[in-house]
Design an enzyme around this catalytic site. Structure first.
Site, PDB file in Angstrom:
ATOM      1  N   GLU A 100       0.822  -1.215   0.000  1.00 40.68           N
ATOM      2  CA  GLU A 100       0.000   0.000   0.000  1.00 40.68           C
ATOM      3  C   GLU A 100       0.851   1.258   0.000  1.00 40.68           C
ATOM      4  O   GLU A 100       1.935   1.276   0.571  1.00 40.68           O
ATOM      5  CB  GLU A 100      -0.827   0.066   1.283  1.00 40.68           C
ATOM      6  CG  GLU A 100      -1.805  -1.048   1.436  1.00 40.68           C
ATOM      7  CD  GLU A 100      -2.601  -0.893   2.726  1.00 40.68           C
ATOM      8  OE1 GLU A 100      -3.539  -1.654   2.906  1.00 40.68           O
ATOM      9  OE2 GLU A 100      -2.272  -0.016   3.545  1.00 40.68           O
ATOM     10  N   CYS A 119       3.224   8.319   1.657  1.00 43.06           N
ATOM     11  CA  CYS A 119       3.535   7.308   2.671  1.00 43.06           C
ATOM     12  C   CYS A 119       3.740   5.979   1.949  1.00 43.06           C
ATOM     13  O   CYS A 119       2.854   5.524   1.224  1.00 43.06           O
ATOM     14  CB  CYS A 119       2.357   7.238   3.632  1.00 43.06           C
ATOM     15  SG  CYS A 119       2.449   5.905   4.812  1.00 43.06           S
ATOM     16  N   CYS A 126       4.608  -7.558   7.578  1.00 48.33           N
ATOM     17  CA  CYS A 126       5.578  -7.168   8.608  1.00 48.33           C
ATOM     18  C   CYS A 126       5.658  -8.275   9.646  1.00 48.33           C
ATOM     19  O   CYS A 126       4.640  -8.850  10.021  1.00 48.33           O
ATOM     20  CB  CYS A 126       5.144  -5.865   9.279  1.00 48.33           C
ATOM     21  SG  CYS A 126       6.327  -5.268  10.513  1.00 48.33           S
ATOM     22  N   CYS A 130       2.640  -6.070  15.669  1.00 47.69           N
ATOM     23  CA  CYS A 130       1.908  -5.221  16.620  1.00 47.69           C
ATOM     24  C   CYS A 130       0.412  -5.541  16.523  1.00 47.69           C
ATOM     25  O   CYS A 130      -0.145  -5.533  15.419  1.00 47.69           O
ATOM     26  CB  CYS A 130       2.162  -3.744  16.307  1.00 47.69           C
ATOM     27  SG  CYS A 130       3.919  -3.331  16.256  1.00 47.69           S
ATOM     28  N   CYS A 133      -2.203  -3.249  14.578  1.00 46.09           N
ATOM     29  CA  CYS A 133      -1.854  -2.868  13.206  1.00 46.09           C
ATOM     30  C   CYS A 133      -2.285  -3.959  12.233  1.00 46.09           C
ATOM     31  O   CYS A 133      -1.948  -5.133  12.424  1.00 46.09           O
ATOM     32  CB  CYS A 133      -0.337  -2.641  13.134  1.00 46.09           C
ATOM     33  SG  CYS A 133       0.307  -2.544  11.465  1.00 46.09           S
ATOM     34  N   SER A 240       8.340   4.558  16.864  1.00 49.31           N
ATOM     35  CA  SER A 240       6.985   4.208  17.317  1.00 49.31           C
ATOM     36  C   SER A 240       7.083   3.661  18.735  1.00 49.31           C
ATOM     37  O   SER A 240       7.368   2.487  18.931  1.00 49.31           O
ATOM     38  CB  SER A 240       6.384   3.157  16.377  1.00 49.31           C
ATOM     39  OG  SER A 240       6.239   3.705  15.087  1.00 49.31           O
ATOM     40  N   LEU A 241       6.831   4.519  19.706  1.00 51.42           N
ATOM     41  CA  LEU A 241       7.016   4.117  21.105  1.00 51.42           C
ATOM     42  C   LEU A 241       5.750   3.417  21.633  1.00 51.42           C
ATOM     43  O   LEU A 241       5.806   2.289  22.074  1.00 51.42           O
ATOM     44  CB  LEU A 241       7.377   5.359  21.924  1.00 51.42           C
ATOM     45  CG  LEU A 241       8.249   5.134  23.152  1.00 51.42           C
ATOM     46  CD1 LEU A 241       9.518   4.379  22.831  1.00 51.42           C
ATOM     47  CD2 LEU A 241       8.580   6.473  23.806  1.00 51.42           C
ATOM     48  N   ASN A 316      -6.594   4.199  14.769  1.00 56.19           N
ATOM     49  CA  ASN A 316      -7.565   3.987  13.703  1.00 56.19           C
ATOM     50  C   ASN A 316      -7.911   2.498  13.783  1.00 56.19           C
ATOM     51  O   ASN A 316      -7.115   1.668  13.365  1.00 56.19           O
ATOM     52  CB  ASN A 316      -6.883   4.348  12.369  1.00 56.19           C
ATOM     53  CG  ASN A 316      -7.876   4.565  11.262  1.00 56.19           C
ATOM     54  OD1 ASN A 316      -9.036   4.208  11.386  1.00 56.19           O
ATOM     55  ND2 ASN A 316      -7.407   5.145  10.173  1.00 56.19           N
ATOM     56  N   CYS A 359      -2.298   1.816   8.179  1.00 60.07           N
ATOM     57  CA  CYS A 359      -1.387   0.777   7.739  1.00 60.07           C
ATOM     58  C   CYS A 359      -2.035  -0.597   7.515  1.00 60.07           C
ATOM     59  O   CYS A 359      -2.554  -1.197   8.449  1.00 60.07           O
ATOM     60  CB  CYS A 359      -0.347   0.705   8.851  1.00 60.07           C
ATOM     61  SG  CYS A 359       1.007  -0.348   8.605  1.00 60.07           S
TER      62      CYS A 359
HETATM   63  N1  SAH Z   1       6.900  -0.402  11.003  1.00 61.72           N
HETATM   64  C1  SAH Z   1       7.157   0.981  11.170  1.00 61.72           C
HETATM   65  C2  SAH Z   1       6.590   1.862  10.073  1.00 61.72           C
HETATM   66  C3  SAH Z   1       5.239   1.495   9.538  1.00 61.72           C
HETATM   67  S1  SAH Z   1       3.884   1.687  10.649  1.00 61.72           S
HETATM   68  C4  SAH Z   1       6.679   1.455  12.521  1.00 61.72           C
HETATM   69  O1  SAH Z   1       5.965   0.698  13.197  1.00 61.72           O
HETATM   70  O2  SAH Z   1       7.039   2.548  12.919  1.00 61.72           O
HETATM   71  C5  SAH Z   1       3.730   3.461  10.687  1.00 61.72           C
HETATM   72  C6  SAH Z   1       3.006   4.000  11.916  1.00 61.72           C
HETATM   73  O3  SAH Z   1       1.606   3.672  11.858  1.00 61.72           O
HETATM   74  C7  SAH Z   1       3.527   3.425  13.222  1.00 61.72           C
HETATM   75  O4  SAH Z   1       3.739   4.456  14.183  1.00 61.72           O
HETATM   76  C8  SAH Z   1       2.405   2.508  13.612  1.00 61.72           C
HETATM   77  O5  SAH Z   1       2.421   2.231  14.976  1.00 61.72           O
HETATM   78  C9  SAH Z   1       1.192   3.259  13.142  1.00 61.72           C
HETATM   79  N2  SAH Z   1      -0.026   2.454  13.066  1.00 61.72           N
HETATM   80  C10 SAH Z   1      -0.158   1.165  12.703  1.00 61.72           C
HETATM   81  N3  SAH Z   1      -1.444   0.755  12.787  1.00 61.72           N
HETATM   82  C11 SAH Z   1      -2.153   1.833  13.190  1.00 61.72           C
HETATM   83  C12 SAH Z   1      -3.547   2.060  13.472  1.00 61.72           C
HETATM   84  N4  SAH Z   1      -4.435   1.085  13.331  1.00 61.72           N
HETATM   85  N5  SAH Z   1      -3.913   3.295  13.879  1.00 61.72           N
HETATM   86  C13 SAH Z   1      -3.006   4.285  14.020  1.00 61.72           C
HETATM   87  N6  SAH Z   1      -1.680   4.140  13.768  1.00 61.72           N
HETATM   88  C14 SAH Z   1      -1.268   2.914  13.370  1.00 61.72           C
HETATM   89 FE1  SF4 Z   2       5.036  -3.697  11.634  1.00 61.72          FE
HETATM   90 FE2  SF4 Z   2       4.932  -1.055  12.128  1.00 61.72          FE
HETATM   91 FE3  SF4 Z   2       2.656  -2.510  11.861  1.00 61.72          FE
HETATM   92 FE4  SF4 Z   2       4.197  -2.838  14.033  1.00 61.72          FE
HETATM   93  S1  SF4 Z   2       3.100  -0.969  13.427  1.00 61.72           S
HETATM   94  S2  SF4 Z   2       3.303  -4.485  12.781  1.00 61.72           S
HETATM   95  S3  SF4 Z   2       6.232  -2.579  13.157  1.00 61.72           S
HETATM   96  S4  SF4 Z   2       4.176  -2.125  10.285  1.00 61.72           S
END
Ligand code: SAH
Ligand code: SF4
Length: 380
Positions: A100, A119, A126, A130, A133, A240-241, A316, A359
């Site tokens: 995407e 983006c 991945c 997480c 996500c 991404s903390l 989201n 994402c």
């Molecule tokens: N893997 C990397 C970059 C891709 S994700 C990372 O985790 O940083 C990019 C950002 O989108 C990250 O901060 C992630 O935590 C956030 N993200 C993923 N799923 C999400 C969701 N459902 N709602 C809001 N932010 C989300």
């Molecule tokens: Fe991978 Fe980033 Fe999604 Fe976590 S938030 S599963 S590191 S893409």
């Protein structure tokens, strides 16, 4: 009909290095300056195929089109939201993997110029996993090549829609892209190809996007952050903390079991000290999960005293998720705690909610459904 090979193993023009292009031309008795013509033509926003390289003599044009691919993306499905300001595409690659990318336009204010943020994905899927996500839930597919990463940017660069809109000078906006590695995948788990893609994006003979306009977002791959300091110190870093205690972060960002908060924050501090660039600490706010006052205080403490800022993102929710985003009042309260500690804080706008812009979400929605060939997108 064409007698050319279709989506074979030809390299994508976006990742062909100038030396091999020059060598390929030399083998056909062509002068070296043709390499610059090929690259300039292929990166022209109006190009729709390698047959459009009209600077080249016709036989050479045909040979280029046979030897290289115009794009490693074989088909895209795009959706527009926010009155035409946000667009998202699922791209299909030659082996059927899907990734995407999202484009967000920010209209010019006053005499300023509009900004365009793209983006992009660094992996198909991945492995970090997480739980909030959609990409993490779907698991890992494969690494993307540098060309597949760059071709997502080229997809939008070549879209006529980008040239439209009262705030955009036709063509002009194209030199003002911001690129964020916040699509599918963990960029620092594909570090060599991501760094290669960054250099291709920087290349003045291609898109010429400055490193300061590029941001790598990571879940906390500490050795990758150290490589950024040494190899790409002008690229922005976002971490991404999402939690201020290891117990919670182990659950929300499972890579924390390998590189816990103290190590990730220390790597961020090294980055800030060495590059003098402000690190962004991303924090997704999940209702009842990580948004209590104690967690805000913990985050404020982690972010105090060094060159960083906090970016809060209301979750989201992914389809079927047991979690929801913190409400506006909760977000404001959380932000106030960070601010009172003297740490700069922003709240990310939630662009593209109605097109599943978070994402991995549109990808999940389209799973198992066919994707047509690339269609230029024009808003309704
Ligand atoms: N893997 C990397 C970059 C891709 S994700 C990372 O985790 O940083 C990019 C950002 O989108 C990250 O901060 C992630 O935590 C956030 N993200 C993923 N799923 C999400 C969701 N459902 N709602 C809001 N932010 C989300
Ligand atoms: Fe991978 Fe980033 Fe999604 Fe976590 S938030 S599963 S590191 S893409």
């Amino acid at each position: 009909m064409t007698d050319r090979p279709v989506a074979g193993n030809q390299p994508a023009i976006s990742e062909v290095d100038p030396e091999s292009l020059t060598a390929w031309l030399a083998a056909r008795g062509e002068p070296a300056y043709r390499a610059a013509q090929v690259l300039a033509g292929a990166h022209r926003p109006t190009a729709t195929s390698l047959d459009d390289l009209t600077d080249l003599p016709r036989p050479l044009r045909g040979a280029v089109a046979d030897a290289f691919r115009f794009s490693s993306i074989v088909g895209s499905h795009a959706l527009v939201a926010d009155g035409g300001l946000t667009a998202k595409a699922v791209h299909e690659l030659a082996d059927g993997q899907r990734i995407e990318s999202v484009l967000m336009r920010y209209p010019a204010r006053g005499k300023g110029i509009g900004r365009t943020t793209i983006c992009i994905s660094s992996q198909a899927g991945c492995a970090v996993g997480c739980p909030f996500c959609a990409t993490g839930q779907a698991g890992f597919g494969r690494q993307l090549t540098a060309g597949e990463i760059v071709d997502q940017v080229l997809h939008w660069h070549r879209d006529p829609w980008l040239a439209l809109g009262a705030d955009w000078r036709p063509g002009g906006v194209r030199s003002h892209y911001n690129i964020v590695f916040m699509g599918m995948g963990e960029p620092l788990n594909n570090v060599d190809r991501v760094f290669h893609a960054v250099r291709l994006l920087n290349d003045p003979a291609r898109l010429g996007i400055g490193a300061r306009h590029i941001t790598v977002s990571t879940s906390g791959v500490v050795p990758g952050i150290d490589r950024m300091i040494d190899e790409l110190p002008q690229v922005n870093l976002a971490i991404s903390l999402h939690a201020a205690s290891d117990e919670l972060r182990d659950e929300l960002v499972p890579i924390n079991r390998k590189w816990p908060i103290a190590e990730v924050v220390a790597a961020g501090q090294r980055f800030a000290a060495r590059t003098r660039r402000r690190v962004s600490l991303e924090y997704v706010l999940i209702d009842g999960m990580n948004d209590a006052p104690a967690q805000a205080a913990g985050l404020a403490a982690l972010a105090s005293g060094w060159l960083c800022h906090v970016n809060l993102i209301p979750l989201n929710p992914t389809p079927g998720s047991r979690w929801s985003g913190t409400d506006a009042v909760g977000v404001r309260r959380f932000a106030a705690t960070i601010e009172q500690a003297g740490v700069p804080v922003t709240v990310r706008d939630t662009r593209g909610r109605e097109i599943e812009a978070a994402c991995g979400q549109l990808h999940a929605q389209l799973a198992g459904r066919p994707i047509g060939t690339a269609v230029p997108m024009v808003p309704a």
